[in-house]
Design an enzyme around this catalytic site. Structure first.
Site, PDB file in Angstrom:
ATOM      1  N   LYS A 192      27.830 -18.310 -38.412  1.00 59.46           N
ATOM      2  CA  LYS A 192      28.734 -18.913 -37.420  1.00 59.46           C
ATOM      3  C   LYS A 192      30.142 -19.075 -37.998  1.00 59.46           C
ATOM      4  CE  LYS A 192      27.151 -23.547 -38.797  1.00 59.46           C
ATOM      5  NZ  LYS A 192      26.136 -24.579 -38.493  1.00 59.46           N
ATOM      6  N   TYR A 209      60.159 -30.728 -44.818  1.00 59.27           N
ATOM      7  CA  TYR A 209      60.305 -31.500 -43.583  1.00 59.27           C
ATOM      8  C   TYR A 209      60.135 -33.001 -43.823  1.00 59.27           C
ATOM      9  CZ  TYR A 209      60.087 -27.275 -40.655  1.00 59.27           C
ATOM     10  OH  TYR A 209      60.339 -26.081 -40.042  1.00 59.27           O
TER      11      TYR A 209
HETATM   12  C1  LIG Z   1      25.242 -24.724 -39.692  1.00 57.00           C
HETATM   13  C2  LIG Z   1      23.775 -24.890 -39.609  1.00 57.00           C
HETATM   14  C3  LIG Z   1      22.934 -24.494 -40.681  1.00 57.00           C
HETATM   15  C4  LIG Z   1      23.458 -24.061 -42.038  1.00 57.00           C
HETATM   16  O1  LIG Z   1      23.630 -25.179 -42.869  1.00 57.00           O
HETATM   17  P1  LIG Z   1      24.128 -25.039 -44.392  1.00 57.00           P
HETATM   18  O2  LIG Z   1      24.195 -26.432 -44.892  1.00 57.00           O
HETATM   19  O3  LIG Z   1      25.473 -24.387 -44.309  1.00 57.00           O
HETATM   20  O4  LIG Z   1      23.141 -24.178 -45.086  1.00 57.00           O
HETATM   21  C5  LIG Z   1      21.549 -24.531 -40.489  1.00 57.00           C
HETATM   22  N1  LIG Z   1      21.037 -24.966 -39.308  1.00 57.00           N
HETATM   23  C6  LIG Z   1      21.807 -25.394 -38.283  1.00 57.00           C
HETATM   24  C7  LIG Z   1      21.154 -25.896 -37.037  1.00 57.00           C
HETATM   25  C8  LIG Z   1      23.190 -25.386 -38.398  1.00 57.00           C
HETATM   26  O5  LIG Z   1      23.960 -25.837 -37.381  1.00 57.00           O
END
Ligand SMILES: *Cc1c(COP(=O)(O)O)cnc(C)c1O
Length: 369
Positions: A38, A264
């Site tokens: 993601k 700034y």
């Molecule tokens: C983002 C996510 C993961 C991954 O978690 P990590 O700590 O990055 O390994 C796993 N399961 C779900 C449901 C997530 O939203």
């Protein structure tokens, strides 16, 4: 590695292979591996990462939103893709692009079944999400009867997996809470499976779950941050290799006299003679204003240069008074040895946030394995 002459995020696929093999070595041979890609594979490049993971025989991929899955399908990724947080508005697209939804509420279950029936689907794979304490998304334990009766009324969908998500798997002080989540999940799935004539896969572990709760690996694990090189602990960070290096260059050097200000809002006042370097990366690239005013830093010729004054949209200024450097020299914001997690901690945030924040304006350069 040749030095860079512009702002670039280098993605090291060899480091990805290393991290994958390391995490996989913690699993039983028949435990499946889902890679969470993601948010552009945590700010890197989801297509390049997914393609490389396919060469490593990854079992599953996950994204948060349907749109992210469409991007992967458009690039020719054929591995099954779980969409963790879909919205009913995208269910038609999900089916058209062979994406698999997480079903996290009665509303979502009803809507998905109705779209799947309209699309004349049979046994379309879905993943049922249970809330076991994170209180973010998911059905409750007492929803099992409702879900099962709803499912028995349709042939359009079939449950591929039952899953849950841990709230504090990286925190040893919360071990009792985590174990309770795991026990709750096991009791929910036992009841669920007793009402089905087939066995969906079970999964609950994220990266820190893989590391800290081997007894809960079940049929599949879901790893994101570990694949990208962070283990949420000093010991695990040593075993993993950050895949992303954020580099830039010195655009210009300024001599600042005592009493002058920089940037700034005149946020930095020179109390003595200073030299500053202006770097072409700013808050529009993901180096947010929290890193300004001396909190965040970069590395130039191996030396640490703190950010002075406010972070601008397209630039930061850093203090190089005691650093031997010149215009055009390379600047490291983070890499395998100057870890993004340290920069994140300097400003009260975490590796997840800084790496996913690197905006699409920053050029990605893939370093093949
Ligand atoms: C983002 C996510 C993961 C991954 O978690 P990590 O700590 O990055 O390994 C796993 N399961 C779900 C449901 C997530 O939203």
């Amino acid at each position: 590695m040749p030095k860079t002459n512009e702002t670039v995020l280098e993605i090291d696929l060899g480091a990805l292979t290393h991290n994958f093999n390391y995490l996989k070595s913690k699993l039983q041979p028949d435990t499946k591996f889902l890679a969470v890609v993601k948010a552009f594979a945590y700010g890197s490049d989801s297509v390049a990462i997914a393609k490389h993971l396919e060469t490593l025989n990854i079992d599953y991929l996950a994204v948060a939103y349907a749109k992210e899955g469409v991007l992967l399908r458009d690039a020719g990724i054929t591995t099954p893709i779980l969409v963790l947080h879909p919205q009913p508005a995208n269910f038609k697209t999900i089916i058209e692009r062979c994406l698999e939804p997480s079903i996290y509420s009665a509303r979502v279950l009803n809507e998905f079944i109705s779209v799947a029936e309209n699309q004349l689907q049979k046994d379309y794979p879905v993943h049922i999400k249970f809330n076991t304490g994170l209180n973010r998304l998911g059905f409750w334990e007492n929803d099992v009867n409702h879900i099962v009766s709803k499912l028995s009324g349709t042939a359009s969908v079939k449950v591929k997996s039952l899953f849950s998500h841990l709230a504090a798997s990286e925190d040893k002080n919360e071990a009792d809470f985590t174990k309770n989540q795991i026990t709750t999940f096991k009791s929910i799935v036992k009841e669920f499976k007793s009402k089905l004539d087939y066995s969906p896969w079970l999964h609950i572990c994220n990266t820190s779950g893989i590391i800290n709760y081997p007894e809960a690996h079940l049929d599949m694990v879901r790893s994101g941050i570990g694949l990208y090189g962070f283990g949420n602990s000093v010991a695990e960070d040593k075993q993993l290799k950050p895949i992303a290096s954020l580099k830039s260059v010195i655009s210009q050097i300024h001599s600042i006299e005592k009493g002058e200000t920089v940037g700034y809002n005149r946020a930095h006042l020179a109390l003595d003679f200073e030299k500053t370097a202006t770097i072409p990366i700013g808050h529009a690239d993901g180096i947010t204003r929290v890193y300004g005013k001396g909190k965040g830093f970069v590395f130039i010729n191996g030396q640490k240069a703190p950010i002075v004054g406010n972070v601008c949209m397209d630039m930061i200024m850093v203090n190089i008074t005691n650093i031997d450097c010149k215009e055009g020299d390379e600047v490291i914001i983070f890499d395998g040895s100057h870890k993004a997690s340290n920069l994140a901690e300097s400003s009260g945030t975490i590796s997840y946030e800084i790496i996913t924040a690197i905006s699409q304006r920053v050029k990605r350069k893939i370093i093949s394995a």
